[in-house]
Write a protein that holds these residues in place. Structure first.
Motif, PDB file in Angstrom:
ATOM      1  N   ILE A 136       0.764  -7.349   4.028  1.00  0.00           N
ATOM      2  CA  ILE A 136       0.616  -5.930   3.720  1.00  0.00           C
ATOM      3  C   ILE A 136       1.909  -5.210   4.074  1.00  0.00           C
ATOM      4  CG2 ILE A 136      -0.612  -3.808   4.303  1.00  0.00           C
ATOM      5  CD1 ILE A 136      -2.333  -5.641   2.776  1.00  0.00           C
ATOM      6  N   HIS A 137       2.353  -4.340   3.206  1.00  0.00           N
ATOM      7  CA  HIS A 137       3.464  -3.448   3.504  1.00  0.00           C
ATOM      8  C   HIS A 137       2.992  -2.019   3.264  1.00  0.00           C
ATOM      9  CE1 HIS A 137       6.441  -6.675   3.783  1.00  0.00           C
ATOM     10  NE2 HIS A 137       5.846  -7.217   2.738  1.00  0.00           N
ATOM     11  N   TYR A 138       3.484  -1.077   4.027  1.00  0.00           N
ATOM     12  CA  TYR A 138       3.134   0.323   3.866  1.00  0.00           C
ATOM     13  C   TYR A 138       4.390   1.100   3.517  1.00  0.00           C
ATOM     14  CZ  TYR A 138      -0.846  -1.303   6.602  1.00  0.00           C
ATOM     15  OH  TYR A 138      -1.923  -2.006   7.066  1.00  0.00           O
ATOM     16  N   PHE A 139       4.338   1.838   2.415  1.00  0.00           N
ATOM     17  CA  PHE A 139       5.486   2.598   1.966  1.00  0.00           C
ATOM     18  C   PHE A 139       5.028   3.955   1.444  1.00  0.00           C
ATOM     19  CE2 PHE A 139       7.060  -1.756   1.272  1.00  0.00           C
ATOM     20  CZ  PHE A 139       8.349  -1.681   1.779  1.00  0.00           C
ATOM     21  N   SER A 140       5.923   4.921   1.472  1.00  0.00           N
ATOM     22  CA  SER A 140       5.797   6.037   0.549  1.00  0.00           C
ATOM     23  C   SER A 140       6.360   5.523  -0.764  1.00  0.00           C
ATOM     24  CB  SER A 140       6.596   7.249   1.039  1.00  0.00           C
ATOM     25  OG  SER A 140       7.985   6.982   0.939  1.00  0.00           O
ATOM     26  N   LEU A 141       6.064   6.183  -1.869  1.00  0.00           N
ATOM     27  CA  LEU A 141       6.569   5.703  -3.154  1.00  0.00           C
ATOM     28  C   LEU A 141       8.094   5.750  -3.176  1.00  0.00           C
ATOM     29  CD1 LEU A 141       5.551   4.537  -5.781  1.00  0.00           C
ATOM     30  CD2 LEU A 141       5.460   6.834  -6.741  1.00  0.00           C
ATOM     31  N   ASP A 187      10.135   5.418  -0.550  1.00  0.00           N
ATOM     32  CA  ASP A 187      10.634   4.310   0.260  1.00  0.00           C
ATOM     33  C   ASP A 187      10.496   2.983  -0.470  1.00  0.00           C
ATOM     34  OD1 ASP A 187      11.249   6.026   2.313  1.00  0.00           O
ATOM     35  OD2 ASP A 187       9.413   5.632   3.450  1.00  0.00           O
ATOM     36  N   MET A 188       9.396   2.842  -1.207  1.00  0.00           N
ATOM     37  CA  MET A 188       9.185   1.591  -1.920  1.00  0.00           C
ATOM     38  C   MET A 188      10.223   1.403  -3.017  1.00  0.00           C
ATOM     39  SD  MET A 188       5.821   0.103  -3.781  1.00  0.00           S
ATOM     40  CE  MET A 188       5.959  -1.437  -4.682  1.00  0.00           C
ATOM     41  N   LYS A 189      10.561   2.483  -3.704  1.00  0.00           N
ATOM     42  CA  LYS A 189      11.568   2.384  -4.750  1.00  0.00           C
ATOM     43  C   LYS A 189      12.931   2.008  -4.179  1.00  0.00           C
ATOM     44  CE  LYS A 189       9.421   5.541  -8.035  1.00  0.00           C
ATOM     45  NZ  LYS A 189       9.516   6.855  -8.724  1.00  0.00           N
ATOM     46  N   ALA A 190      13.206   2.480  -2.971  1.00  0.00           N
ATOM     47  CA  ALA A 190      14.457   2.107  -2.322  1.00  0.00           C
ATOM     48  C   ALA A 190      14.450   0.620  -1.959  1.00  0.00           C
ATOM     49  CB  ALA A 190      14.675   2.962  -1.080  1.00  0.00           C
ATOM     50  N   GLU A 191      13.290   0.112  -1.552  1.00  0.00           N
ATOM     51  CA  GLU A 191      13.165  -1.294  -1.178  1.00  0.00           C
ATOM     52  C   GLU A 191      13.098  -2.204  -2.398  1.00  0.00           C
ATOM     53  OE1 GLU A 191      12.734  -4.379   1.749  1.00  0.00           O
ATOM     54  OE2 GLU A 191      13.192  -2.244   1.967  1.00  0.00           O
ATOM     55  N   VAL A 199       0.845  -1.187   0.000  1.00  0.00           N
ATOM     56  CA  VAL A 199       0.000   0.000   0.000  1.00  0.00           C
ATOM     57  C   VAL A 199       0.887   1.246   0.000  1.00  0.00           C
ATOM     58  CG1 VAL A 199      -1.565   1.383   1.398  1.00  0.00           C
ATOM     59  CG2 VAL A 199      -1.994  -1.054   1.099  1.00  0.00           C
ATOM     60  N   VAL A 200       0.631   2.147  -0.931  1.00  0.00           N
ATOM     61  CA  VAL A 200       1.302   3.441  -0.975  1.00  0.00           C
ATOM     62  C   VAL A 200       0.233   4.517  -0.804  1.00  0.00           C
ATOM     63  CG1 VAL A 200       2.626   5.058  -2.386  1.00  0.00           C
ATOM     64  CG2 VAL A 200       3.181   2.616  -2.444  1.00  0.00           C
ATOM     65  N   GLU A 201       0.345   5.324   0.238  1.00  0.00           N
ATOM     66  CA  GLU A 201      -0.648   6.358   0.510  1.00  0.00           C
ATOM     67  C   GLU A 201       0.047   7.532   1.190  1.00  0.00           C
ATOM     68  OE1 GLU A 201      -3.202   8.844   0.620  1.00  0.00           O
ATOM     69  OE2 GLU A 201      -4.013   6.971  -0.215  1.00  0.00           O
ATOM     70  N   SER A 202      -0.029   8.710   0.582  1.00  0.00           N
ATOM     71  CA  SER A 202       0.675   9.884   1.099  1.00  0.00           C
ATOM     72  C   SER A 202      -0.080  10.598   2.208  1.00  0.00           C
ATOM     73  CB  SER A 202       0.961  10.872  -0.042  1.00  0.00           C
ATOM     74  OG  SER A 202      -0.255  11.402  -0.557  1.00  0.00           O
ATOM     75  N   SER A 203      -1.382  10.381   2.312  1.00  0.00           N
ATOM     76  CA  SER A 203      -2.194  11.083   3.300  1.00  0.00           C
ATOM     77  C   SER A 203      -2.052  10.420   4.669  1.00  0.00           C
ATOM     78  CB  SER A 203      -3.662  11.071   2.886  1.00  0.00           C
ATOM     79  OG  SER A 203      -4.504  11.447   3.958  1.00  0.00           O
ATOM     80  N   PRO A 204      -1.570  11.132   5.674  1.00  0.00           N
ATOM     81  CA  PRO A 204      -1.495  10.553   7.025  1.00  0.00           C
ATOM     82  C   PRO A 204      -2.870  10.108   7.542  1.00  0.00           C
ATOM     83  CG  PRO A 204      -0.203  12.565   6.893  1.00  0.00           C
ATOM     84  CD  PRO A 204      -0.999  12.488   5.625  1.00  0.00           C
ATOM     85  N   TYR A 205      -3.895  10.883   7.212  1.00  0.00           N
ATOM     86  CA  TYR A 205      -5.250  10.532   7.640  1.00  0.00           C
ATOM     87  C   TYR A 205      -5.672   9.193   7.045  1.00  0.00           C
ATOM     88  CZ  TYR A 205     -10.361  10.652   7.886  1.00  0.00           C
ATOM     89  OH  TYR A 205     -11.673  10.322   8.099  1.00  0.00           O
ATOM     90  N   HIS A 206      -5.498   9.033   5.735  1.00  0.00           N
ATOM     91  CA  HIS A 206      -5.891   7.784   5.102  1.00  0.00           C
ATOM     92  C   HIS A 206      -4.975   6.634   5.501  1.00  0.00           C
ATOM     93  CE1 HIS A 206      -8.429   9.792   1.744  1.00  0.00           C
ATOM     94  NE2 HIS A 206      -9.189   9.327   2.716  1.00  0.00           N
ATOM     95  N   ALA A 207      -3.693   6.909   5.706  1.00  0.00           N
ATOM     96  CA  ALA A 207      -2.777   5.854   6.152  1.00  0.00           C
ATOM     97  C   ALA A 207      -3.248   5.254   7.467  1.00  0.00           C
ATOM     98  CB  ALA A 207      -1.364   6.399   6.278  1.00  0.00           C
ATOM     99  N   GLY A 208      -3.749   6.107   8.361  1.00  0.00           N
ATOM    100  CA  GLY A 208      -4.281   5.614   9.625  1.00  0.00           C
ATOM    101  C   GLY A 208      -5.508   4.744   9.421  1.00  0.00           C
TER     102      GLY A 208
END
Length: 337
Positions: A108-113, A115-119, A87-96
């Protein structure tokens, strides 16, 4: 538009306001019916199999997590192989909200885009984005008799936001219009999605092997010339009302513009992707078995769970339903089977 939507804490997608559903400003297909995600779960499985891809699914712009939850529920119910769902989601509200819904799911993994590219330096699998491109910031350009102008945002003496035209000086905007539209007619106003173009170029360059699936509302190049689009498509949604003035309620209102579908295809083709399917969402859902999710009611109670589920499914496929305004584009990396 970038500030109004994405400014930290103050932007629409960054603040704590409810956005999706009855108490928000708009509905999404996944919010309308859980069967939407179930249909996609089975479609994803076929895509993984047909392209012989690793079972890695990345949803970019995952909203409140309802789509992810319904996909995973169907995936588990069908007994499909273990899948890594990112899951990639930039909104802190929606991430919660996402973590509340998916906290017990193991894959499930949670990343910013970033961070995901680094992984995952070179992505292999399926990338999915539903109603993401329409929320990317745009420039607004108008063709006057004397040449093209860009519609900027200024402030009047009373502190109100107002539109202000100035001669077009951004060469990238003019080049985009020439390449993707061939020019504008006198009096025509249109949104130029430079942010989307840069984002897609970056995304396509990251995918080593796989598919990009985009679901959104938009127009083809031919459709953009229709008379009712002479003033463009930029608008807002506030408490389920369409707001034609995009400067009202800054930070409190969703802002959106229709996607240039032919441009998305062209950008993908240049990056080595081919369009493997493009159709109305209604047709996609019907062809992929959404009617199979209807159930015999066995009850006369119109408020029973089965009745509610059946109504929700019908709400996705009836004439003039939400699906009739959306399109599905599937792009595959050249060389995929």
């Amino acid at each position: 538009m970038r500030l109004a939507l994405y400014a930290p804490q103050l932007g629409y997608y960054q603040n704590e306001r409810v956005k999706i559903g009855k108490n928000g400003d708009f509905y999404t297909s996944s919010a309308a019916a859980d069967a939407f995600g179930a249909v996609w779960a089975n479609a994803f499985y076929r895509m993984f199999q047909e392209q012989q891809l690793p079972f890695v699914l990345c949803e970019i712009g995952a909203g409140d997590g309802r789509f992810a939850k319904s996909v995973l529920q169907e995936w588990e119910a069908k007994g499909y192989p273990n899948m890594e769902y990112i899951v990639v989601e930039s909104s802190p509200y929606h991430a919660g909200k996402i973590k509340d819904k998916l906290s017990e799911d193991r894959f499930i993994h949670y990343f910013s885009l970033e961070d995901m590219k680094a992984e995952y330096p070179f992505f292999q699998g399926i990338l999915f984005a539903n109603e993401l491109l329409d929320a990317m910031p745009v420039h607004v350009v108008k063709q006057e008799k004397t040449g093209m102008t860009e519609i900027m945002v200024s402030m009047d003496v009373t502190g109100n936001l107002v539109e202000q035209e100035q001669p077009l000086v951004n060469a990238e905007l003019g080049a985009w219009i020439a390449e993707h539209l061939g020019g504008l007619s006198i009096g025509q106003t249109i949104e130029v999605p430079l942010a989307m173009t840069h984002w897609l170029n970056d995304l396509y360059g990251w995918v080593e092997n796989g598919a990009v699936v985009l679901v959104d509302y938009g127009y083809t190049r031919e459709e953009w010339d229709m008379p009712h689009l002479l003033n463009g498509s930029l608008r807002g949604y506030f408490r389920h009302q369409q707001i034609n003035d995009p400067l009202k309620f800054p930070g409190e209102m969703d802002l959106t513009s229709h996607v240039h579908w032919d441009s998305v295809k062209t950008i993908g083709e240049i990056a080595g992707f081919r369009a493997d399917g493009f159709q109305k969402q209604t047709d996609f859902l019907l062809e992929n078995g959404i009617l199979d999710h209807l159930r015999d009611t066995g009850s006369q109670d119109p408020f029973s769970p089965v009745h509610k589920k059946n109504r929700a499914i019908r709400s996705l496929i009836m004439e003039n339903s939400i699906s009739s305004y959306f399109q599905v584009l599937i792009q595959k990396k050249d060389g995929c089977r």
